[in-house]
Design an enzyme around this catalytic site. Structure first.
Site, PDB file in Angstrom:
ATOM      1  N   HIS A  25     -86.849  57.016  10.428  1.00 40.15           N
ATOM      2  CA  HIS A  25     -87.231  55.707   9.864  1.00 40.15           C
ATOM      3  C   HIS A  25     -88.418  55.865   8.920  1.00 40.15           C
ATOM      4  O   HIS A  25     -88.965  54.859   8.457  1.00 40.15           O
ATOM      5  CB  HIS A  25     -87.675  54.751  10.977  1.00 40.15           C
ATOM      6  CG  HIS A  25     -86.578  54.167  11.821  1.00 40.15           C
ATOM      7  ND1 HIS A  25     -85.364  53.782  11.324  1.00 40.15           N
ATOM      8  CD2 HIS A  25     -86.546  53.854  13.146  1.00 40.15           C
ATOM      9  CE1 HIS A  25     -84.627  53.279  12.304  1.00 40.15           C
ATOM     10  NE2 HIS A  25     -85.322  53.310  13.417  1.00 40.15           N
ATOM     11  N   SER A  35     -82.431  40.550  13.205  1.00 38.29           N
ATOM     12  CA  SER A  35     -82.096  41.571  14.198  1.00 38.29           C
ATOM     13  C   SER A  35     -83.380  42.181  14.794  1.00 38.29           C
ATOM     14  O   SER A  35     -83.480  42.394  16.007  1.00 38.29           O
ATOM     15  CB  SER A  35     -81.249  42.661  13.520  1.00 38.29           C
ATOM     16  OG  SER A  35     -80.910  43.675  14.423  1.00 38.29           O
ATOM     17  N   LYS A  68     -82.990  48.553  12.152  1.00 43.69           N
ATOM     18  CA  LYS A  68     -82.022  47.440  12.212  1.00 43.69           C
ATOM     19  C   LYS A  68     -81.101  47.331  11.008  1.00 43.69           C
ATOM     20  O   LYS A  68     -80.582  46.263  10.683  1.00 43.69           O
ATOM     21  CB  LYS A  68     -82.758  46.086  12.406  1.00 43.69           C
ATOM     22  CG  LYS A  68     -83.617  46.082  13.614  1.00 43.69           C
ATOM     23  CD  LYS A  68     -82.756  46.207  14.848  1.00 43.69           C
ATOM     24  CE  LYS A  68     -83.426  46.994  15.914  1.00 43.69           C
ATOM     25  NZ  LYS A  68     -82.494  47.366  16.967  1.00 43.69           N
TER      26      LYS A  68
HETATM   27  S1  PPS Z   1     -82.326  50.752  15.274  1.00 48.83           S
HETATM   28  O1  PPS Z   1     -83.091  50.193  16.433  1.00 48.83           O
HETATM   29  O2  PPS Z   1     -83.166  50.823  14.076  1.00 48.83           O
HETATM   30  O3  PPS Z   1     -81.701  52.039  15.585  1.00 48.83           O
HETATM   31  O4  PPS Z   1     -81.196  49.668  15.002  1.00 48.83           O
HETATM   32  P1  PPS Z   1     -79.929  49.858  14.043  1.00 48.83           P
HETATM   33  O5  PPS Z   1     -78.907  50.662  14.742  1.00 48.83           O
HETATM   34  O6  PPS Z   1     -80.363  50.299  12.709  1.00 48.83           O
HETATM   35  O7  PPS Z   1     -79.419  48.351  13.898  1.00 48.83           O
HETATM   36  C1  PPS Z   1     -78.925  47.598  14.977  1.00 48.83           C
HETATM   37  C2  PPS Z   1     -78.040  46.531  14.364  1.00 48.83           C
HETATM   38  O8  PPS Z   1     -76.793  47.135  13.947  1.00 48.83           O
HETATM   39  C3  PPS Z   1     -75.736  46.454  14.612  1.00 48.83           C
HETATM   40  N1  PPS Z   1     -74.603  47.370  14.827  1.00 48.83           N
HETATM   41  C4  PPS Z   1     -73.363  47.126  14.374  1.00 48.83           C
HETATM   42  N2  PPS Z   1     -72.869  46.107  13.636  1.00 48.83           N
HETATM   43  C5  PPS Z   1     -71.543  46.132  13.347  1.00 48.83           C
HETATM   44  N3  PPS Z   1     -70.694  47.095  13.769  1.00 48.83           N
HETATM   45  C6  PPS Z   1     -71.142  48.138  14.508  1.00 48.83           C
HETATM   46  N4  PPS Z   1     -70.293  49.079  14.899  1.00 48.83           N
HETATM   47  C7  PPS Z   1     -72.550  48.189  14.820  1.00 48.83           C
HETATM   48  N5  PPS Z   1     -73.334  49.045  15.528  1.00 48.83           N
HETATM   49  C8  PPS Z   1     -74.577  48.525  15.514  1.00 48.83           C
HETATM   50  C9  PPS Z   1     -76.369  45.945  15.900  1.00 48.83           C
HETATM   51  O9  PPS Z   1     -75.583  44.971  16.521  1.00 48.83           O
HETATM   52  C10 PPS Z   1     -77.691  45.421  15.356  1.00 48.83           C
HETATM   53  O10 PPS Z   1     -77.532  44.258  14.553  1.00 48.83           O
HETATM   54  P2  PPS Z   1     -77.629  42.753  15.100  1.00 48.83           P
HETATM   55  O11 PPS Z   1     -77.611  41.891  13.874  1.00 48.83           O
HETATM   56  O12 PPS Z   1     -78.924  42.639  15.856  1.00 48.83           O
HETATM   57  O13 PPS Z   1     -76.421  42.538  15.955  1.00 48.83           O
END
Ligand code: PPS
Length: 288
Positions: A100, A130, A45
């Site tokens: 991870h 998240s 996340k």
């Molecule tokens: S995972 O399951 O570990 O692969 O998740 P991860 O990709 O690390 O994190 C998911 C969060 O990243 C947000 N996200 C983004 N935020 C802004 N811009 C872009 N382009 C973007 N892409 C992914 C996603 O919405 C999750 O955060 P939250 O706060 O839940 O919205």
């Protein structure tokens, strides 16, 4: 293989059995990295999917086709997961790999290669929010019960993938030992263009203006939310219950403010201060 109820324990960390086996985890710690490999490392996340998309666009020279036609878990597969070997694009000049795993598990093995490592970190207050929401939709993770219960487990390092504090501090400790760059989710938010330029310099990629333009368009939250190859809507509902929310949930900085009660915030601040008071990444995010 479903194994939705199974938890694998590896190096003292709980991991979803749906995605990991003892064998896949052992394999990860002995994987023959190439010097040309590019490894994205994150605590869950923290911006993993965003970084996978950015690297896809950087290496395609701004061509959005791969990002629009190949699921992200095949473009940059997770080293420790069961699908890794079948998904890895072995003939690519630069293989994109995601992990991870904590530094104490993967760091020593990575030190034997010249692979480039990109560590992405995010304000842990936003990570826990998240992660909590993700537990509600991911059927391969335990029921989080309540935000308060989940927050406690997170602070104690008892959630899946282990302690956020250990993860971040462990990977910061690899600075002198690996070819590693540290990027924060908050920097990506504030200055996607500048951060993409910094990344390109680290990777030795000449960044053309049109690549940057395409990257900015394609890697925006709105574009990724609507891209089935990045938003996890391809995952069937028995594995991710999409009625409970979206993987691409809000994509903002500071959403913790609408989740934390004053006592939860005080507790978090106390633990954070004890664990992180002298680490440099803290300057990138607002804890108050
Ligand atoms: S995972 O399951 O570990 O692969 O998740 P991860 O990709 O690390 O994190 C998911 C969060 O990243 C947000 N996200 C983004 N935020 C802004 N811009 C872009 N382009 C973007 N892409 C992914 C996603 O919405 C999750 O955060 P939250 O706060 O839940 O919205």
């Amino acid at each position: 293989m479903e194994r939705l109820e199974v938890t694998e324990t590896f190096a003292g960390i709980a991991l979803p059995g749906h995605l990991h086996t003892a064998e896949s985890l052992q394999f990860a710690t002995k994987f023959p990295f190439r010097d040309t490999d590019v490894v994205i490392v994150t605590y869950p996340k923290s911006g993993t999917t965003w970084m996978q998309e950015i690297l896809t666009l950087l290496y395609s020279g701004g061509d959005a086709q791969p990002a629009k036609t190949i699921p992200n878990w095949e473009r940059a597969p997770w080293l420790e997961q069961i699908h890794f070997r079948s998904s890895l694009r072995d003939t690519a000049t630069h293989r994109l790999i995601t992990s991870h795993l904590p530094a104490r598990v993967l760091g020593p093995w990575l030190q034997g290669s010249k692979a480039k490592v990109i560590y992405v970190a995010r304000n842990p207050k936003d990570v826990v929010v998240s992660y909590y929401h993700f537990h509600r939709l991911a059927k391969f993770l335990p029921d989080p019960v309540s935000f308060d219960a989940f927050l406690q487990q997170f602070l104690e390092g008892k959630v899946h993938y282990g302690s956020w504090f250990e993860h971040v501090k462990g990977w910061l400790g690899q600075r002198q030992l690996l070819d590693i760059i540290y990027i924060t989710y908050e920097e990506l938010h504030k200055d996607l263009r500048g951060t993409a330029q910094r990344l390109s310099a680290f990777l030795g990629i000449t960044l053309e203006p049109q690549t940057l333009l395409a990257l900015e368009q394609h890697c925006s939250f709105a574009a990724m939310r609507d891209n089935a190859m990045a938003n996890y809507t391809l995952i069937p509902p028995e594995i991710m219950d999409h009625s409970q929310g979206r993987f691409m949930r809000k994509g903002v900085v500071g959403d913790w403010r609408s989740h934390f009660s004053p006592p939860q915030n005080a507790l978090f601040d106390r633990v954070y201060h004890e664990e992180m008071h002298d680490t440099e990444l803290s300057a990138h995010w607002a804890m108050v």
